[in-house]
Design a protein around this motif. Sequence first.
Motif, PDB file in Angstrom:
ATOM      1  N   ASP A  86       0.844  -1.180   0.000  1.00 54.48           N
ATOM      2  CA  ASP A  86       0.000   0.000   0.000  1.00 54.48           C
ATOM      3  C   ASP A  86       0.891   1.244   0.000  1.00 54.48           C
ATOM      4  N   VAL A  87       0.605   2.150  -0.916  1.00 51.29           N
ATOM      5  CA  VAL A  87       1.377   3.386  -0.962  1.00 51.29           C
ATOM      6  C   VAL A  87       0.413   4.559  -0.917  1.00 51.29           C
ATOM      7  N   LYS A  88       0.645   5.477  -0.002  1.00 52.95           N
ATOM      8  CA  LYS A  88      -0.135   6.704   0.047  1.00 52.95           C
ATOM      9  C   LYS A  88       0.843   7.867  -0.025  1.00 52.95           C
ATOM     10  N   ILE A  89       0.557   8.770  -0.924  1.00 56.75           N
ATOM     11  CA  ILE A  89       1.439   9.927  -1.039  1.00 56.75           C
ATOM     12  C   ILE A  89       0.559  11.163  -0.985  1.00 56.75           C
ATOM     13  N   LEU A  90       0.771  11.998   0.029  1.00 56.73           N
ATOM     14  CA  LEU A  90      -0.089  13.151   0.321  1.00 56.73           C
ATOM     15  C   LEU A  90      -1.549  12.696   0.412  1.00 56.73           C
ATOM     16  N   GLY A  91      -1.721  11.489   0.940  1.00 58.68           N
ATOM     17  CA  GLY A  91      -3.062  10.937   1.095  1.00 58.68           C
ATOM     18  C   GLY A  91      -3.659  10.389  -0.180  1.00 58.68           C
ATOM     19  N   LEU A  92      -2.904  10.415  -1.282  1.00 56.70           N
ATOM     20  CA  LEU A  92      -3.438   9.974  -2.573  1.00 56.70           C
ATOM     21  C   LEU A  92      -2.867   8.615  -2.972  1.00 56.70           C
ATOM     22  N   ASP A  93      -3.632   7.920  -3.827  1.00 55.71           N
ATOM     23  CA  ASP A  93      -3.126   6.691  -4.425  1.00 55.71           C
ATOM     24  C   ASP A  93      -2.325   7.067  -5.664  1.00 55.71           C
TER      25      ASP A  93
END
Lengths: 304, 247
Positions: A59-66
């Motif tokens: 699972d990767v979240k970047i600035l809360g985004l996928d």
Amino acid sequence: MKAIEVYGLKKEYNSIVAVDDISFSVEEGSIFGMLGPNGAGKSTTIECIIGLRKKDNGDVKILGLDPIKDNSKLYNLIGVQLQETSYQDKIRVSELCDLFMSMYDEPLDYIPLLERFGLLEKKKNYMSELSGGQRQKIAIILALIANPKIVFLDELTTGLDPKARREMWKCIRELRDEGRTIFMTTHYLEEAEYLCDEICIINNGEIVAIDNISGIIDRANIDIIVSFETKEEVASLIKENITGVSKIERLNNMVKVYSKRDDIISDIVILLRNKNIDYSRIDVIRPTLEDAYLKLTGKEWEVK
Amino acid sequence: MKRFMKVVLVEWKLNNRNFLNLFFALVFPVMMLMLFGTMYGNEPTEFMGGFGGVDASVPGYICMIIAVTGLMTLPLTLSQYRERKILKRFMITPVKPIELLVSQLVVNTITTVIGMIILLIVGKIVFDLHFFGNILSAIISFFIILLSIFSIGLLVAGLSKNVKVATAISYIIYFPMLFLSGATMPLEAMPESIVNISKALPLTYGVRLFKGVWLGNDFFDYTGEIFILLGIIVIFSLLATRFFKWE
């Protein structure tokens, strides 16, 4: 606030595991450095985080985004310098910057950026006329035109001369001081030591250690060395009177005492004084990030 | 749309800074015309089926321009963009690399049209060039040929591992088409064996169609050629879409 959160990221290429179940997070407004030998999985990790590659698992979240699903939103929020990208030879610096400005919703003006990186007078030059260091600066400028919250720098300073590298370091610190998050990979330990708030050492696709610099060095659990010169035989004396000594080496007049105890030097000094033993040139050698890196990755550091 | 136009504009400027691109699309065809036009003149002859030598050759030269932009400039530029990771760089911006690819198609189409216009102007002034056909048929034929050749170029760009491979494949495809498709040298003058080879070259059908329409034949006299060219467009664009490597 976490800028990047990665849980159990896994990526294979043709059944060769490039990144194996790694987890970490990056604090907003910090410089996060990924260190590791060639082929350790650094670029793959970056490319999975920014959605250039599909992860196989995790699972990767970047600035809360996928990174894959929300990529059009994401690309307005991040700036990326990819390894080994070059641009068209016959494109002028101003044209390239202008093109990138037209791509983003709320771009930064490139003129002040060129000025800040000392490239304003190169505005009308072709990209092919710039030096390696100048091209890397353009790569940062292009990443910054997006006015990004996170800046990704993949081996930004590889191939630059020491002066250009130091200039880059200054720039990267300024970016952090502006409140941006920096995710960088590097080959150079002194660079990581100078810049990074947190370091992640990766080897064969796995995280070996993740901590701040002193934490990494502590984790490697390497002896400090107290060295001094004396003509007298002191080995058994030290062993009997001081605790926490791992080993003692003697080479001619030079004695080296290995220990995990940070304060052992004072015990040694007191002991030598009390026994009226003449000694000189006493020194403490503490483990560096490089020692820790070598121990943790079990690899010789490649000289580039 | 405004953003896309910007990409096109930049690609257009870059294209025009490349001497070889401009030379082979704009200058070389005129040199061919001057050389062969001076040799044969433009008086109607039996050999040319009752047409002037220049009138009968210019449609072939126009096909040659399509071949050089579509089979040389287009695949070489795109494979260079991939090798230098420019396409990859565009993937992580709000602009997608497909916009770069499409802008290359636009730029090469414009270059081809300009090359054609220069050729027509020089032909008219120097050799009193004639056009015997229907303008609309000619325009439609031109774009069918252009799209079929460009789709071949796209597949070459999409499949080649690097610029070296793309260059090798482009030369292997381009040069036989240049000399053996009737674009530069009339097939009527060729031996049987060459004519047979020409049947395997897509551009041969383009030259037949364009020359025919140019000299006043009906567009629908060439349904066979048109079907082959449309088939090439469909098959090669599908293959290019399926196999195009962005990095």
